[in-house]
Write an enzyme that holds these catalytic residues in place. Structure first.
Site, PDB file in Angstrom:
ATOM      1  N   GLU A   1      -9.285 -45.484 -35.590  1.00 14.17           N
ATOM      2  CA  GLU A   1      -9.192 -44.026 -35.502  1.00 14.17           C
ATOM      3  C   GLU A   1      -7.879 -43.591 -34.844  1.00 14.17           C
ATOM      4  OE1 GLU A   1     -11.694 -45.920 -34.572  1.00 14.17           O
ATOM      5  OE2 GLU A   1     -13.641 -45.009 -34.935  1.00 14.17           O
TER       6      GLU A   1
ATOM      7  N   ARG B   1       0.560 -49.914 -35.504  1.00 17.81           N
ATOM      8  CA  ARG B   1       0.498 -51.052 -36.422  1.00 17.81           C
ATOM      9  C   ARG B   1      -0.532 -52.079 -35.961  1.00 17.81           C
ATOM     10  NH1 ARG B   1       2.824 -49.815 -41.273  1.00 17.81           N
ATOM     11  NH2 ARG B   1       4.607 -48.503 -40.821  1.00 17.81           N
TER      12      ARG B   1
ATOM     13  N   HIS C   1      13.394 -51.762 -37.474  1.00 19.81           N
ATOM     14  CA  HIS C   1      12.396 -51.023 -36.697  1.00 19.81           C
ATOM     15  C   HIS C   1      12.792 -49.575 -36.503  1.00 19.81           C
ATOM     16  CE1 HIS C   1      12.090 -55.270 -35.535  1.00 19.81           C
ATOM     17  NE2 HIS C   1      10.837 -55.014 -35.797  1.00 19.81           N
TER      18      HIS C   1
ATOM     19  N   ASP D   1       8.605 -68.584 -43.432  1.00 20.89           N
ATOM     20  CA  ASP D   1       8.781 -67.758 -42.225  1.00 20.89           C
ATOM     21  C   ASP D   1       8.114 -68.399 -41.019  1.00 20.89           C
ATOM     22  OD1 ASP D   1      10.114 -65.691 -43.574  1.00 20.89           O
ATOM     23  OD2 ASP D   1       8.221 -64.821 -44.241  1.00 20.89           O
TER      24      ASP D   1
HETATM   25  C1  LIG Z   1       5.974 -59.227 -38.488  1.00 22.51           C
HETATM   26  N1  LIG Z   1       4.842 -58.828 -37.729  1.00 22.51           N
HETATM   27  C2  LIG Z   1       3.588 -59.350 -37.967  1.00 22.51           C
HETATM   28  C3  LIG Z   1       2.857 -59.843 -36.873  1.00 22.51           C
HETATM   29  N2  LIG Z   1       1.630 -60.357 -37.055  1.00 22.51           N
HETATM   30  C4  LIG Z   1       1.114 -60.403 -38.294  1.00 22.51           C
HETATM   31  N3  LIG Z   1      -0.103 -60.904 -38.481  1.00 22.51           N
HETATM   32  N4  LIG Z   1       1.786 -59.912 -39.369  1.00 22.51           N
HETATM   33  C5  LIG Z   1       3.024 -59.386 -39.233  1.00 22.51           C
HETATM   34  O1  LIG Z   1       3.598 -58.963 -40.242  1.00 22.51           O
HETATM   35  N5  LIG Z   1       3.380 -59.803 -35.647  1.00 22.51           N
HETATM   36  C6  LIG Z   1       4.712 -59.366 -35.396  1.00 22.51           C
HETATM   37  C7  LIG Z   1       5.096 -58.340 -36.379  1.00 22.51           C
HETATM   38  C8  LIG Z   1       4.309 -57.084 -36.128  1.00 22.51           C
HETATM   39  N6  LIG Z   1       4.635 -56.169 -37.131  1.00 22.51           N
HETATM   40  C9  LIG Z   1       3.748 -55.538 -37.907  1.00 22.51           C
HETATM   41  C10 LIG Z   1       4.305 -54.695 -38.827  1.00 22.51           C
HETATM   42  C11 LIG Z   1       3.491 -53.983 -39.685  1.00 22.51           C
HETATM   43  C12 LIG Z   1       2.132 -54.128 -39.584  1.00 22.51           C
HETATM   44  C13 LIG Z   1       1.325 -53.304 -40.502  1.00 22.51           C
HETATM   45  O2  LIG Z   1       1.870 -52.560 -41.272  1.00 22.51           O
HETATM   46  N7  LIG Z   1       0.005 -53.349 -40.446  1.00 22.51           N
HETATM   47  C14 LIG Z   1      -0.785 -52.540 -41.322  1.00 22.51           C
HETATM   48  C15 LIG Z   1      -1.983 -53.288 -41.830  1.00 22.51           C
HETATM   49  C16 LIG Z   1      -1.585 -54.311 -42.843  1.00 22.51           C
HETATM   50  C17 LIG Z   1      -2.775 -54.641 -43.694  1.00 22.51           C
HETATM   51  O3  LIG Z   1      -3.533 -55.513 -43.366  1.00 22.51           O
HETATM   52  N8  LIG Z   1      -2.965 -53.887 -44.738  1.00 22.51           N
HETATM   53  C18 LIG Z   1      -4.114 -54.000 -45.611  1.00 22.51           C
HETATM   54  C19 LIG Z   1      -5.085 -52.865 -45.368  1.00 22.51           C
HETATM   55  C20 LIG Z   1      -4.364 -51.571 -45.446  1.00 22.51           C
HETATM   56  C21 LIG Z   1      -5.214 -50.364 -45.093  1.00 22.51           C
HETATM   57  O4  LIG Z   1      -5.229 -49.940 -43.970  1.00 22.51           O
HETATM   58  N9  LIG Z   1      -5.868 -49.805 -46.085  1.00 22.51           N
HETATM   59  C22 LIG Z   1      -6.565 -48.572 -45.896  1.00 22.51           C
HETATM   60  C23 LIG Z   1      -6.447 -47.766 -47.163  1.00 22.51           C
HETATM   61  C24 LIG Z   1      -5.035 -47.611 -47.644  1.00 22.51           C
HETATM   62  C25 LIG Z   1      -4.382 -46.362 -47.168  1.00 22.51           C
HETATM   63  O5  LIG Z   1      -4.948 -45.299 -47.383  1.00 22.51           O
HETATM   64  O6  LIG Z   1      -3.237 -46.439 -46.668  1.00 22.51           O
HETATM   65  C26 LIG Z   1      -8.030 -48.901 -45.608  1.00 22.51           C
HETATM   66  O7  LIG Z   1      -8.421 -50.069 -45.747  1.00 22.51           O
HETATM   67  O8  LIG Z   1      -8.705 -47.984 -45.174  1.00 22.51           O
HETATM   68  C27 LIG Z   1      -3.637 -53.962 -47.058  1.00 22.51           C
HETATM   69  O9  LIG Z   1      -2.440 -53.731 -47.293  1.00 22.51           O
HETATM   70  O10 LIG Z   1      -4.450 -54.213 -47.920  1.00 22.51           O
HETATM   71  C28 LIG Z   1      -1.246 -51.291 -40.597  1.00 22.51           C
HETATM   72  O11 LIG Z   1      -1.666 -50.386 -41.341  1.00 22.51           O
HETATM   73  O12 LIG Z   1      -1.210 -51.219 -39.374  1.00 22.51           O
HETATM   74  C29 LIG Z   1       1.564 -54.959 -38.670  1.00 22.51           C
HETATM   75  C30 LIG Z   1       2.388 -55.692 -37.803  1.00 22.51           C
HETATM   76  N1  LIG Z   2       8.641 -62.330 -45.089  1.00 19.76           N
HETATM   77  C1  LIG Z   2       8.107 -61.446 -44.069  1.00 19.76           C
HETATM   78  C2  LIG Z   2       8.599 -61.834 -42.725  1.00 19.76           C
HETATM   79  C3  LIG Z   2       8.259 -60.871 -41.644  1.00 19.76           C
HETATM   80  S1  LIG Z   2       8.450 -61.551 -40.092  1.00 19.76           S
HETATM   81  C4  LIG Z   2       8.519 -60.024 -44.387  1.00 19.76           C
HETATM   82  O1  LIG Z   2       9.563 -59.860 -44.982  1.00 19.76           O
HETATM   83  O2  LIG Z   2       7.804 -59.091 -44.046  1.00 19.76           O
END
Ligand SMILES: CN1c2c(nc(N)[nH]c2=O)NC[C@@H]1CNc1ccc(C(=O)N[C@@H](CCC(=O)N[C@@H](CCC(=O)N[C@@H](CCC(=O)O)C(=O)O)C(=O)O)C(=O)O)cc1
Ligand SMILES: N[C@@H](CCS)C(=O)O
Ligand SMILES: [Zn+2]
Length: 759
Positions: free
Chosen positions: A17, A519, A698, A603
């Site tokens: 939320e 995020r 960023h 990665d």
């Molecule tokens: C590189 N980084 C990462 C880290 N750790 C990870 N496990 N992955 C990483 O990439 N650590 C260091 C950094 C931290 N940086 C980030 C950067 C960006 C995000 C991020 O964007 N997170 C998204 C969630 C990603 C995801 O799982 N998406 C799913 C579900 C999407 C969703 O919310 N869907 C909605 C409906 C869609 C909508 O209306 O937009 C739903 O389900 O209700 C997917 O793509 O399917 C975030 O939203 O926060 C994280 C770490």
């Molecule tokens: N291949 C990934 C690395 C993130 S750390 C990306 O481009 O998002």
């Protein structure tokens, strides 16, 4: 009677939320009042989840980050933000997120630096200092929330970051000694504690996790100075340490002139007895007895086996809590509907962890028989997991048992390989590339959501993602990039995606954990021996390559990063689990190579994050982590180019270990620290190709061609230019296409001018 309390509750909300409210506020879709209402609502719900505890944390909720909140409380915001105008909340977000010049009539505001919170996947905004930093108390947030908690009939325990850890977490922008600011800082802490005392606060939780790190004499002395200064306050201080052992700081921590100490008994079980012995008799000892970093159910009976004698000794001086703040685990297991029931029975999220705490407290206060049923359930879950046929697979064990050093070795050395690779790839000097992901648009996520809900067929979903891949390849060709990527549109997350395709993993529906700001990540649950039932990325890379003559990188997440960003089984050493992951990734690498991929990127963004907090433990970790990477990567032919990528950390102190990975090319985050990384190359020549990031992904700011060239010129002072690549700091998934296209255009133009020798 033992006292139960909690160090912090996840703030993002069981259904994220907070994330949705933050993002709506930033887009101007809701106002400040509505955001505040969501905040208050979440606090109320979370306190209700904690209502059975004797004390609930207050001040752990944050609209972005708890370290940034502490900077606000201490009046320590950089001048550039104070000058930017706007409401207090707007200024707060400005420091957290930056503001591009385009968004406002005036100039942009540079975001505060973000870095890893100890060895977790949470990121905090680094406090900024300079020699003349002065502090000024702003206690409004804490006082308002104390009043709120009391109105809900709860006993609030404010949570603050302690003065020494606050300085330790920050950075002096003018390279002055930040510890010298302690004298200016302490009166403001005293003022804060007095304010809390005036509001009837009995106990304050003062987080000092710096105590579990290597501290020199000055920092150790600072602890004594600080707490002698603060001892006159009218509140009782509970100094909390977590994430590791106190080791040589144990006596220091026990002897601080405070009323209580919290020890993380999960990561420092062997220190419990010593602390019980050392701690003066007038002090309370809080023990973190339930793991706040993983999602496994605790073994309550074995916990009681060692806890009961401690309770016999300490009686009412004993407090119980999770090991650390529960920020690092999801909120609620109860809403999970698709988890396999057997696996689900092994798990505990934040709410269940607090239930476990209450069972332990009841067993101590009223005897085990008072909670016989709960203890039996816990024991049954532990046995079920230990004996489950889903967990152990002898064929996987046989494969890790057969690993020999030759598995991690390339056939020839880098200088020999690079010649073969250059012949095959024919890339120009200063080759340009990106890190893998392109914007994950709402449209892509919606398509995935529809697919998950069965509203879109698999064929239609694949078609939709193919369109995105094709769009991404077209854009990169138009930009003139040299090495292309498919854009990672098919991935929800760079770790969860792989977890979903490997045997030995389970996934939650709502197991979100805050990574930074709004995020979140949903770490997959690694519960058993790992194997790869089938290819994971092959079809996407093949398709992308079919659309272009330029090389498309195979794109994988490495074993160490998959390990560090998953909830990992705790029934075997991490090394063993990592080697299993390495063998699975190796199979994918070899499949990609066989399918014609000339470049494969693996990665390892979380390699640094997994580094133990104590230097004495580094080598052991680095040895197996690098071994795992090499096993994953190094089965390929000499002419196949292996890339790796790292970000979100400082790498200077492990650059030699990184070199041992022997990747042909490393792309690494450097632009935010203005190429500080390259200082590591003063006494050490990084032997292979390197792409120091020139575009801070960023920030919404678009890097200018001149800035990029200046960064590359700095890089060329330390690294021979024939070994330099040009790329952003990290993936572009969080940015918008409107930002990415002009930024990459500038990057490609800078590369062209560098090739042509234009200054
Ligand atoms: C590189 N980084 C990462 C880290 N750790 C990870 N496990 N992955 C990483 O990439 N650590 C260091 C950094 C931290 N940086 C980030 C950067 C960006 C995000 C991020 O964007 N997170 C998204 C969630 C990603 C995801 O799982 N998406 C799913 C579900 C999407 C969703 O919310 N869907 C909605 C409906 C869609 C909508 O209306 O937009 C739903 O389900 O209700 C997917 O793509 O399917 C975030 O939203 O926060 C994280 C770490
Ligand atoms: N291949 C990934 C690395 C993130 S750390 C990306 O481009 O998002
Ligand atoms: Zn990255």
């Amino acid at each position: 009677m033992v006292t139960t309390h909690n160090l912090g509750f996840p703030r993002i909300g069981a259904r994220r939320e907070l994330k949705f409210a933050q993002e709506a506020f930033w887009k101007g879709q809701i106002g400040e009042e509505e955001l505040q209402i969501t905040g208050a609502d979440l606090r109320r719900k979370h306190w209700q989840n904690q209502r059975n505890l004797d004390q609930v944390p207050v001040g752990d909720f944050s609209f972005y980050d708890q370290v940034l909140d502490m900077s606000v409380t201490l009046g320590n915001l950089p001048e550039r933000v104070n000058q930017a105008g706007g409401s207090e909340l707007e200024r707060y977000f400005r420091l957290a997120r930056g503001r591009s010049g385009r968004e406002s009539s005036c100039c942009g505001v540079q975001a505060g630096e973000m870095t890893k919170w100890f060895d977790t996947n949470y990121h905090y905004i680094v406090p900024e200092f300079h020699q003349h930093t002065r502090f000024q108390l702003n206690g409004d947030r804490l006082i308002e929330q104390i009043i709120e908690a009391r109105a809900q009939g709860l006993s609030p325990k404010p949570v603050i970051i302690g003065p020494v850890t606050y300085l330790w977490l920050g950075k002096a922008k003018d390279n002055s000694d930040r510890l010298a600011l302690l004298g200016a800082l302490l009166p403001v802490y005293s003022e804060l504690l007095d304010l809390l005392a005036n509001h009837g606060i009995d106990w304050v939780q003062v987080d000092e996790p710096a105590l579990v790190t290597d501290l020199d004499a000055d920092w150790r002395h600072a602890f004594n100075l600080a707490y002698h200064h603060l001892k006159t306050s009218n509140t009782k201080l509970l100094v909390t340490t977590y994430f590791g052992e106190l080791r040589e700081n144990l006596q220091l921590a026990c002897e601080l002139p405070v009323a209580g100490l919290h020890l993380d008994a999960i990561s420092a079980p062997q220190e419990v007895a010593r602390v019980v012995d050392w701690l003066p008799a007038h002090k309370q000892l809080s023990l973190g007895v339930v793991n706040g970093r993983n999602i496994w159910r605790a073994n309550l009976e074995t916990t009681l086996d060692w806890l009961e004698p401690v309770h016999d000794k300490l009686g009412g001086r004993l407090w119980l809590a999770p090991s650390c703040s529960l920020l690092h685990v999801p909120v609620e297991l109860g809403s999970e509907e698709t988890l396999d029931p057997e696996i689900r029975s092994w798990l505990a999220f934040a709410t269940q962890k607090l239930d476990e705490l209450n069972v332990l407290a009841a067993a101590l206060n009223h005897g085990r028989s008072s909670v016989r049923k709960q203890l039996a359930e816990s024991t049954a879950a532990i046995h079920s997991r230990a004996l489950s046929g889903r967990v152990h697979h002898s064929s996987v064990r046989a494969r890790t048992g057969a690993i020999t050093p030759s598995l991690g070795k390339r056939q020839r050395t880098y200088p020999e390989r690079i010649t073969a690779q250059q012949q095959k790839l024919g890339l120009p000097r200063f080759p340009t590339t990106t890190i893998g992901s392109f914007p994950q648009t709402r449209d892509i996520r919606q398509a995935r959501l529809q697919f998950r809900r069965g509203e879109l067929t698999e064929a239609a979903y694949i078609q939709r993602i193919r369109e995105e891949v094709s769009h991404c390849i077209d854009r990169q060709e138009a930009l003139g990039l040299d090495v292309l990527v498919h854009g990672e549109a098919e991935r929800n997350d760079m770790v969860e995606y792989f977890g979903e395709q490997l045997a030995g993993y389970a996934f939650s529906q709502f197991g979100w954990v805050q990574s930074y700001g709004s995020r979140c990540v949903k770490p997959p649950i690694l519960f058993g021996d790992i194997s790869r039932p089938g290819a994971m990325t092959l079809d996407w890379i093949r398709y992308a390559q079919s659309l272009t003559e330029k090389p498309v990188k195979g794109m994988l997440t490495g074993p160490v990063t998959i390990l560090n960003w998953s909830f990992v089984r705790d029934d075997q050493p991490r090394r063993e689990t990592c080697l299993q992951l390495a063998l699975a990734i190796r199979e994918e690498v070899l499949d990609l190579e066989a399918a014609g991929a000339g470049i494969i990127q693996i990665d390892e963004a979380a390699l640094r994050e997994g580094l133990p907090l104590r230097k004495a433990d580094w080598n052991d970790y680095l040895d197996w982590a690098i071994e795992a990477f090499r096993i994953a990567a190094n089965g390929v032919r000499d002419e196949t180019q292996i890339h790796t990528h790292m970000c979100y950390s400082e790498f200077n102190d492990i650059i030699e270990a990184i070199a041992r990975m022997d990747a042909d090319v490393i792309t690494i985050e450097t632009s935010r620290s203005d190429m500080e990384l390259l200082d590591a190359f003063r006494g050490f020549e990084y032997p292979n190709d390197i792409g120091p990031g020139v575009y801070d992904i960023h920030s919404p700011n678009i890097p200018e061609k001149g800035q990029i060239k200046a960064l590359m010129a700095k890089a060329a002072e330390r690294i021979p230019s024939e070994r330099l690549w040009i790329n952003p700091d990290c993936g572009l998934k969080t940015r918008q296409w409107e930002e990415v296209l002009p930024a990459l255009e500038n990057m490609v133009a800078a590369a062209r001018e560098l090739r042509e020798g234009i200054q």
